[in-house]
Structures are given as C-alpha cells and as structure tokens.
Scaffold this motif. Structure first.
Motif, PDB file in Angstrom:
ATOM      1  N   PHE A 215      36.866  -3.192 -16.449  1.00  0.00           N
ATOM      2  CA  PHE A 215      37.271  -2.016 -15.675  1.00  0.00           C
ATOM      3  C   PHE A 215      38.270  -2.381 -14.581  1.00  0.00           C
ATOM      4  N   CYS A 216      39.385  -2.997 -15.000  1.00  0.00           N
ATOM      5  CA  CYS A 216      40.501  -3.380 -14.122  1.00  0.00           C
ATOM      6  C   CYS A 216      40.101  -4.446 -13.097  1.00  0.00           C
ATOM      7  N   GLY A 217      39.078  -5.225 -13.386  1.00  0.00           N
ATOM      8  CA  GLY A 217      38.651  -6.292 -12.476  1.00  0.00           C
ATOM      9  C   GLY A 217      39.065  -7.662 -12.957  1.00  0.00           C
ATOM     10  N   GLU A 218      40.043  -7.713 -13.864  1.00  0.00           N
ATOM     11  CA  GLU A 218      40.448  -8.984 -14.448  1.00  0.00           C
ATOM     12  C   GLU A 218      41.003  -9.938 -13.400  1.00  0.00           C
ATOM     13  N   GLU A 219      41.806  -9.421 -12.471  1.00  0.00           N
ATOM     14  CA  GLU A 219      42.406 -10.286 -11.448  1.00  0.00           C
ATOM     15  C   GLU A 219      41.328 -10.868 -10.538  1.00  0.00           C
ATOM     16  N   ARG A 220      40.365 -10.048 -10.164  1.00  0.00           N
ATOM     17  CA  ARG A 220      39.284 -10.527  -9.295  1.00  0.00           C
ATOM     18  C   ARG A 220      38.455 -11.578 -10.032  1.00  0.00           C
ATOM     19  N   GLU A 221      38.151 -11.321 -11.313  1.00  0.00           N
ATOM     20  CA  GLU A 221      37.376 -12.280 -12.101  1.00  0.00           C
ATOM     21  C   GLU A 221      38.144 -13.587 -12.269  1.00  0.00           C
ATOM     22  N   ALA A 222      39.450 -13.495 -12.491  1.00  0.00           N
ATOM     23  CA  ALA A 222      40.264 -14.707 -12.634  1.00  0.00           C
ATOM     24  C   ALA A 222      40.278 -15.498 -11.327  1.00  0.00           C
ATOM     25  N   ALA A 223      40.384 -14.805 -10.201  1.00  0.00           N
ATOM     26  CA  ALA A 223      40.372 -15.486  -8.897  1.00  0.00           C
ATOM     27  C   ALA A 223      39.014 -16.135  -8.645  1.00  0.00           C
ATOM     28  N   ASP A 224      37.928 -15.430  -8.978  1.00  0.00           N
ATOM     29  CA  ASP A 224      36.588 -15.995  -8.808  1.00  0.00           C
ATOM     30  C   ASP A 224      36.412 -17.231  -9.684  1.00  0.00           C
ATOM     31  N   PHE A 225      36.909 -17.150 -10.919  1.00  0.00           N
ATOM     32  CA  PHE A 225      36.800 -18.286 -11.833  1.00  0.00           C
ATOM     33  C   PHE A 225      37.586 -19.482 -11.307  1.00  0.00           C
ATOM     34  N   GLU A 226      38.793 -19.248 -10.825  1.00  0.00           N
ATOM     35  CA  GLU A 226      39.610 -20.343 -10.290  1.00  0.00           C
ATOM     36  C   GLU A 226      38.938 -20.986  -9.089  1.00  0.00           C
ATOM     37  N   GLU A 227      38.345 -20.175  -8.229  1.00  0.00           N
ATOM     38  CA  GLU A 227      37.648 -20.709  -7.051  1.00  0.00           C
ATOM     39  C   GLU A 227      36.442 -21.545  -7.474  1.00  0.00           C
ATOM     40  N   ALA A 228      35.681 -21.049  -8.430  1.00  0.00           N
ATOM     41  CA  ALA A 228      34.518 -21.797  -8.915  1.00  0.00           C
ATOM     42  C   ALA A 228      34.944 -23.092  -9.592  1.00  0.00           C
ATOM     43  N   GLN A 229      36.027 -23.032 -10.345  1.00  0.00           N
ATOM     44  CA  GLN A 229      36.534 -24.228 -11.017  1.00  0.00           C
ATOM     45  C   GLN A 229      37.016 -25.257  -9.994  1.00  0.00           C
ATOM     46  N   TYR A 230      37.653 -24.803  -8.926  1.00  0.00           N
ATOM     47  CA  TYR A 230      38.124 -25.704  -7.871  1.00  0.00           C
ATOM     48  C   TYR A 230      36.932 -26.380  -7.180  1.00  0.00           C
ATOM     49  N   ARG A 231      35.888 -25.590  -6.862  1.00  0.00           N
ATOM     50  CA  ARG A 231      34.706 -26.162  -6.207  1.00  0.00           C
ATOM     51  C   ARG A 231      34.004 -27.166  -7.113  1.00  0.00           C
ATOM     52  N   LEU A 232      33.942 -26.871  -8.405  1.00  0.00           N
ATOM     53  CA  LEU A 232      33.331 -27.798  -9.352  1.00  0.00           C
ATOM     54  C   LEU A 232      34.125 -29.097  -9.421  1.00  0.00           C
ATOM     55  N   GLN A 233      35.443 -28.994  -9.432  1.00  0.00           N
ATOM     56  CA  GLN A 233      36.291 -30.183  -9.491  1.00  0.00           C
ATOM     57  C   GLN A 233      36.111 -31.035  -8.235  1.00  0.00           C
TER      58      GLN A 233
END
Length: 133
Positions: free
Chosen positions: A4-22
């Motif tokens: 429901f048009c939340g793709e950008e927010r989900e992508a940003a959340d994923f990138e942040e989680a990926q950065y923290r994991l790294q």
C-alpha cells in the motif's frame, strides 16, 4: 504482498537493519580476532617459557635433549583440546544470543497491522484464466 505505497519506507527500514547487522558482524569479528590473538599470545608465551626452562636444564646437564621434545609435545597436547572446547563454548554462547534475538523479534508488534475483520475476497469467476506451470 501488497505494501500500500509503503515500498520506500520498507526499503529504508531494510537498509537500516542491514547496516546494523553489518556493523554488529564486524564488531563481533573484531572481538573474536582480538580474543584469538590473545589466546595465541598466551599459548606461545607459555610454550616458549616451558621450552626455555627445559633448555636451561639441558645446558646444566640435568635433562636430556629428548626432554625438550617431550615438553613441547605435552604442551601442544594440552592446548589442542582447550582450543576445541573454546570453539564450542563460543558457538553455544552465539546460539543463545541468536535465540534471545529471535524471542525479541517475535515479541515485536508489526508496523502494518491486519484488520480484525478483513473484507471478503470476491469469488472467482468462471472466466478466470487457467494458470499452468
């Protein structure tokens, strides 16, 4: 899955989680490297000290040259199982950390909640296309 048009927010959340994991992975690797280096320094120092003491006794004539090899073999036989146990202790601790992280993740509430009474889906029509794989 429709966002429901939340793709950008989900992508940003994923990138942040990926950065923290790294970052956490790098921190863990650095800590493991320092611990391994410290363990090796202690082992090498102990082995060197033992061999120096035996070599001193060989020079005094109270020990034979074979005692040097016996001492080196004994210290290495003691060090091998300790290194093996250390590996499994680290793995067990990491497994407990992973279980705790999974428990925390499962306890989190979802960012997008499903409605309590979702609207019923329309019935499939007889003219629906046939999908084959």
């Amino acid at each position: 899955v429709q966002l429901f048009c939340g793709e950008e927010r989900e992508a940003a959340d994923f990138e942040e989680a990926q950065y923290r994991l790294q970052r956490a992975s790098q921190s863990s690797d650095v800590a493991a490297s320092f611990l391994s280096g410290g363990q090796q320094a202690i082992t090498t120092t102990g082995l060197g000290l033992c061999l120096w003491l035996v070599a001193r006794r060989v020079c005094e004539g109270s020990a034979s040259v074979g005692d040097i090899f016996m001492t080196q073999g004994l210290v290495m036989q003691l060090w091998g199982p300790l290194q093996f146990l250390g590996f499994y202790i680290r793995e067990a601790k990491q497994a407990l950390v992973d279980l705790d992280s999974a428990r925390i993740l499962l306890a989190r509430s979802s960012a997008i909640l499903d409605p309590l009474r979702p609207a019923p889906l329309p019935a499939a029509s007889a003219a629906a296309p046939v999908v084959e794989f």
